[in-house]
Design a protein around this motif. Structure first.
Motif: not given
Length: 79
Positions: A61-75
């Motif tokens: 779940x932490x890995x999923x959340x970190x991936x989502x945050x990376x996507x938001x930041x790269x956007x």
């Protein structure tokens, strides 16, 4: 200082106001210190606990959340 002592047993006094905590100059008193053997023991216990914790895998779940945050930041970087 107040004493909440209803049964005549020994109770630690707690300061009622900030002025009772501060010394004459208005500065907080010296930091409380631990005896060296206690500090050493606590340090060893914390190191053992955290070294064990660091060897645990990261929950999915932490890995999923970190991936989502990376996507938001790269956007945001692309704007």
């Amino acid at each position: 200082m107040s004493t909440n002592n209803t049964d005549n047993s020994t109770v630690l006094d707690e300061p009622d106001t900030l002025e009772e905590i501060l010394n004459v100059n208005g500065d907080p008193g010296p930091e409380p210190t631990l005896p060296p053997h206690v500090a050493t023991f606590l340090g060893e216990q914390l190191q053992a606990f955290y070294s064990h914790l660091m060897s645990e895998p990261v929950p999915d779940r932490f890995v999923q959340l970190l991936t989502q945050l990376d996507g938001i930041e790269s956007g945001r970087d692309g704007e």
